[in-house]
Design a protein around this motif. Structure first.
Motif, PDB file in Angstrom:
ATOM      1  N   GLU A 133       0.815  -1.218   0.000  1.00 12.63           N
ATOM      2  CA  GLU A 133       0.000   0.000   0.000  1.00 12.63           C
ATOM      3  C   GLU A 133       0.848   1.268   0.000  1.00 12.63           C
ATOM      4  OE1 GLU A 133       0.084  -1.511   4.282  1.00 12.63           O
ATOM      5  OE2 GLU A 133      -0.343  -2.405   2.330  1.00 12.63           O
ATOM      6  N   LEU A 134       2.169   1.125   0.157  1.00 10.12           N
ATOM      7  CA  LEU A 134       3.071   2.271   0.084  1.00 10.12           C
ATOM      8  C   LEU A 134       3.951   2.213  -1.158  1.00 10.12           C
ATOM      9  CD1 LEU A 134       4.185   2.667   3.810  1.00 10.12           C
ATOM     10  CD2 LEU A 134       2.417   3.914   2.572  1.00 10.12           C
ATOM     11  N   ALA A 135       3.564   1.372  -2.119  1.00  6.57           N
ATOM     12  CA  ALA A 135       4.298   1.261  -3.384  1.00  6.57           C
ATOM     13  C   ALA A 135       3.313   1.458  -4.529  1.00  6.57           C
ATOM     14  CB  ALA A 135       4.964  -0.109  -3.493  1.00  6.57           C
ATOM     15  N   GLY A 136       3.706   2.235  -5.497  1.00  9.76           N
ATOM     16  CA  GLY A 136       2.836   2.488  -6.637  1.00  9.76           C
ATOM     17  C   GLY A 136       3.573   2.311  -7.944  1.00  9.76           C
ATOM     18  N   ALA A 137       2.845   1.881  -8.954  1.00 12.65           N
ATOM     19  CA  ALA A 137       3.390   1.758 -10.309  1.00 12.65           C
ATOM     20  C   ALA A 137       2.218   1.827 -11.278  1.00 12.65           C
ATOM     21  CB  ALA A 137       4.163   0.462 -10.487  1.00 12.65           C
ATOM     22  N   GLY A 138       2.452   2.433 -12.399  1.00 12.21           N
ATOM     23  CA  GLY A 138       1.395   2.507 -13.404  1.00 12.21           C
ATOM     24  C   GLY A 138       0.189   3.306 -12.934  1.00 12.21           C
ATOM     25  N   GLY A 139       0.399   4.225 -12.010  1.00 12.86           N
ATOM     26  CA  GLY A 139      -0.683   5.081 -11.553  1.00 12.86           C
ATOM     27  C   GLY A 139      -1.605   4.480 -10.512  1.00 12.86           C
ATOM     28  N   ARG A 140      -1.206   3.348  -9.931  1.00 18.92           N
ATOM     29  CA  ARG A 140      -2.044   2.767  -8.872  1.00 18.92           C
ATOM     30  C   ARG A 140      -1.184   2.096  -7.813  1.00 18.92           C
ATOM     31  NH1 ARG A 140      -4.976  -2.532 -11.506  1.00 18.92           N
ATOM     32  NH2 ARG A 140      -3.096  -3.558 -12.222  1.00 18.92           N
ATOM     33  N   LEU A 141      -1.776   1.944  -6.644  1.00 17.99           N
ATOM     34  CA  LEU A 141      -1.098   1.256  -5.556  1.00 17.99           C
ATOM     35  C   LEU A 141      -0.915  -0.208  -5.912  1.00 17.99           C
ATOM     36  CD1 LEU A 141      -2.976   2.765  -2.489  1.00 17.99           C
ATOM     37  CD2 LEU A 141      -0.655   3.303  -3.267  1.00 17.99           C
ATOM     38  N   GLN A 142       0.215  -0.748  -5.529  1.00 22.79           N
ATOM     39  CA  GLN A 142       0.468  -2.154  -5.826  1.00 22.79           C
ATOM     40  C   GLN A 142      -0.418  -3.077  -5.005  1.00 22.79           C
ATOM     41  OE1 GLN A 142       2.751  -3.186  -8.567  1.00 22.79           O
ATOM     42  NE2 GLN A 142       1.726  -1.220  -8.736  1.00 22.79           N
ATOM     43  N   SER A 143      -0.942  -2.588  -3.884  1.00 25.87           N
ATOM     44  CA  SER A 143      -1.887  -3.382  -3.094  1.00 25.87           C
ATOM     45  C   SER A 143      -3.210  -3.560  -3.825  1.00 25.87           C
ATOM     46  CB  SER A 143      -2.121  -2.723  -1.731  1.00 25.87           C
ATOM     47  OG  SER A 143      -2.648  -1.417  -1.899  1.00 25.87           O
ATOM     48  N   GLU A 144      -3.443  -2.764  -4.893  1.00 24.53           N
ATOM     49  CA  GLU A 144      -4.658  -2.866  -5.696  1.00 24.53           C
ATOM     50  C   GLU A 144      -4.395  -3.525  -7.042  1.00 24.53           C
ATOM     51  OE1 GLU A 144      -5.876   1.226  -5.737  1.00 24.53           O
ATOM     52  OE2 GLU A 144      -6.555   1.137  -3.654  1.00 24.53           O
ATOM     53  N   ASN A 145      -3.187  -4.032  -7.237  1.00 22.46           N
ATOM     54  CA  ASN A 145      -2.820  -4.706  -8.477  1.00 22.46           C
ATOM     55  C   ASN A 145      -2.935  -6.208  -8.246  1.00 22.46           C
ATOM     56  OD1 ASN A 145      -1.423  -6.002 -10.562  1.00 22.46           O
ATOM     57  ND2 ASN A 145      -0.003  -4.299 -10.819  1.00 22.46           N
ATOM     58  N   PRO A 146      -3.971  -6.845  -8.820  1.00 16.44           N
ATOM     59  CA  PRO A 146      -4.175  -8.285  -8.540  1.00 16.44           C
ATOM     60  C   PRO A 146      -2.992  -9.171  -8.897  1.00 16.44           C
ATOM     61  CG  PRO A 146      -5.774  -7.474 -10.159  1.00 16.44           C
ATOM     62  CD  PRO A 146      -4.947  -6.306  -9.735  1.00 16.44           C
ATOM     63  N   ASP A 147      -2.258  -8.815  -9.956  1.00 16.75           N
ATOM     64  CA  ASP A 147      -1.106  -9.628 -10.339  1.00 16.75           C
ATOM     65  C   ASP A 147      -0.006  -9.579  -9.281  1.00 16.75           C
ATOM     66  OD1 ASP A 147      -2.341 -10.323 -12.743  1.00 16.75           O
ATOM     67  OD2 ASP A 147      -1.408  -8.650 -13.835  1.00 16.75           O
ATOM     68  N   ILE A 148       0.247  -8.389  -8.743  1.00  9.95           N
ATOM     69  CA  ILE A 148       1.268  -8.230  -7.707  1.00  9.95           C
ATOM     70  C   ILE A 148       0.837  -8.916  -6.422  1.00  9.95           C
ATOM     71  CG2 ILE A 148       2.488  -6.562  -6.264  1.00  9.95           C
ATOM     72  CD1 ILE A 148       3.480  -6.658  -9.169  1.00  9.95           C
ATOM     73  N   VAL A 149      -0.421  -8.716  -6.038  1.00  6.29           N
ATOM     74  CA  VAL A 149      -0.944  -9.342  -4.811  1.00  6.29           C
ATOM     75  C   VAL A 149      -0.835 -10.862  -4.918  1.00  6.29           C
ATOM     76  CG1 VAL A 149      -2.997  -9.681  -3.384  1.00  6.29           C
ATOM     77  CG2 VAL A 149      -2.408  -7.387  -4.219  1.00  6.29           C
ATOM     78  N   ALA A 150      -1.192 -11.418  -6.084  1.00  2.00           N
ATOM     79  CA  ALA A 150      -1.105 -12.872  -6.290  1.00  2.00           C
ATOM     80  C   ALA A 150       0.344 -13.348  -6.240  1.00  2.00           C
ATOM     81  CB  ALA A 150      -1.752 -13.252  -7.624  1.00  2.00           C
ATOM     82  N   ALA A 151       1.247 -12.593  -6.857  1.00  2.00           N
ATOM     83  CA  ALA A 151       2.659 -12.994  -6.865  1.00  2.00           C
ATOM     84  C   ALA A 151       3.237 -12.969  -5.450  1.00  2.00           C
ATOM     85  CB  ALA A 151       3.467 -12.059  -7.781  1.00  2.00           C
ATOM     86  N   MET A 152       2.888 -11.958  -4.681  1.00  4.14           N
ATOM     87  CA  MET A 152       3.381 -11.887  -3.306  1.00  4.14           C
ATOM     88  C   MET A 152       2.781 -13.017  -2.464  1.00  4.14           C
ATOM     89  SD  MET A 152       5.556  -9.473  -3.312  1.00  4.14           S
ATOM     90  CE  MET A 152       5.866  -8.985  -1.627  1.00  4.14           C
ATOM     91  N   GLY A 153       1.523 -13.351  -2.709  1.00  5.65           N
ATOM     92  CA  GLY A 153       0.891 -14.462  -1.991  1.00  5.65           C
ATOM     93  C   GLY A 153       1.551 -15.791  -2.331  1.00  5.65           C
ATOM     94  N   ALA A 154       1.865 -15.986  -3.619  1.00  4.04           N
ATOM     95  CA  ALA A 154       2.525 -17.219  -4.042  1.00  4.04           C
ATOM     96  C   ALA A 154       3.916 -17.324  -3.448  1.00  4.04           C
ATOM     97  CB  ALA A 154       2.580 -17.283  -5.560  1.00  4.04           C
ATOM     98  N   ALA A 155       4.620 -16.196  -3.345  1.00  3.38           N
ATOM     99  CA  ALA A 155       5.972 -16.207  -2.775  1.00  3.38           C
ATOM    100  C   ALA A 155       5.947 -16.525  -1.287  1.00  3.38           C
ATOM    101  CB  ALA A 155       6.635 -14.854  -3.023  1.00  3.38           C
ATOM    102  N   ALA A 156       4.842 -16.217  -0.630  1.00  2.00           N
ATOM    103  CA  ALA A 156       4.723 -16.464   0.811  1.00  2.00           C
ATOM    104  C   ALA A 156       4.502 -17.940   1.119  1.00  2.00           C
ATOM    105  CB  ALA A 156       3.588 -15.627   1.394  1.00  2.00           C
ATOM    106  N   GLU A 157       4.093 -18.704   0.136  1.00  2.13           N
ATOM    107  CA  GLU A 157       3.780 -20.138   0.369  1.00  2.13           C
ATOM    108  C   GLU A 157       5.008 -20.986   0.450  1.00  2.13           C
ATOM    109  OE1 GLU A 157       1.078 -21.158  -2.748  1.00  2.13           O
ATOM    110  OE2 GLU A 157      -0.496 -19.914  -1.935  1.00  2.13           O
TER     111      GLU A 157
END
Length: 93
Positions: free
Chosen positions: A69-93
């Motif tokens: 939520e403190l990182a942005g790219a492409g004009g939006r927060l990365q916490s709102e980017n489903p691809d980034i959220v999914a990648a971070m979730g997969a890395a946590a497994e």
């Protein structure tokens, strides 16, 4: 041309070899194992790059991690980017 006494040219500060430092500015990694893997990878790459003129036994790597939520790219927060959220979730497994 750099003066031979310059640390950049000689790889030494006074009598000591320089000690490389790396700063990582990135999203917060999901777990300690991910941080360990990144440190090992960066350390290996830096040791190779600085071999022969720096103290590669004493590489310092410092993390400045940011929540999505403190990182942005492409004009939006990365916490709102489903691809980034999914990648971070997969890395946590």
């Amino acid at each position: 041309m750099a003066d031979a006494s310059c640390a950049f040219a000689s790889g030494r500060i006074e009598a000591e070899p320089i000690r490389p430092v790396c700063f990582v500015e990135a999203p917060r990694l999901p777990n300690l194992d991910a941080r360990r893997e990144l440190v090992e990878t960066l350390n290996g790459a830096m040791a190779k790059a600085f071999a022969g003129f720096a103290n590669t036994d004493d590489i310092l790597i410092l993390f400045n991690e940011y929540p999505l939520e403190l990182a942005g790219a492409g004009g939006r927060l990365q916490s709102e980017n489903p691809d980034i959220v999914a990648a971070m979730g997969a890395a946590a497994e």
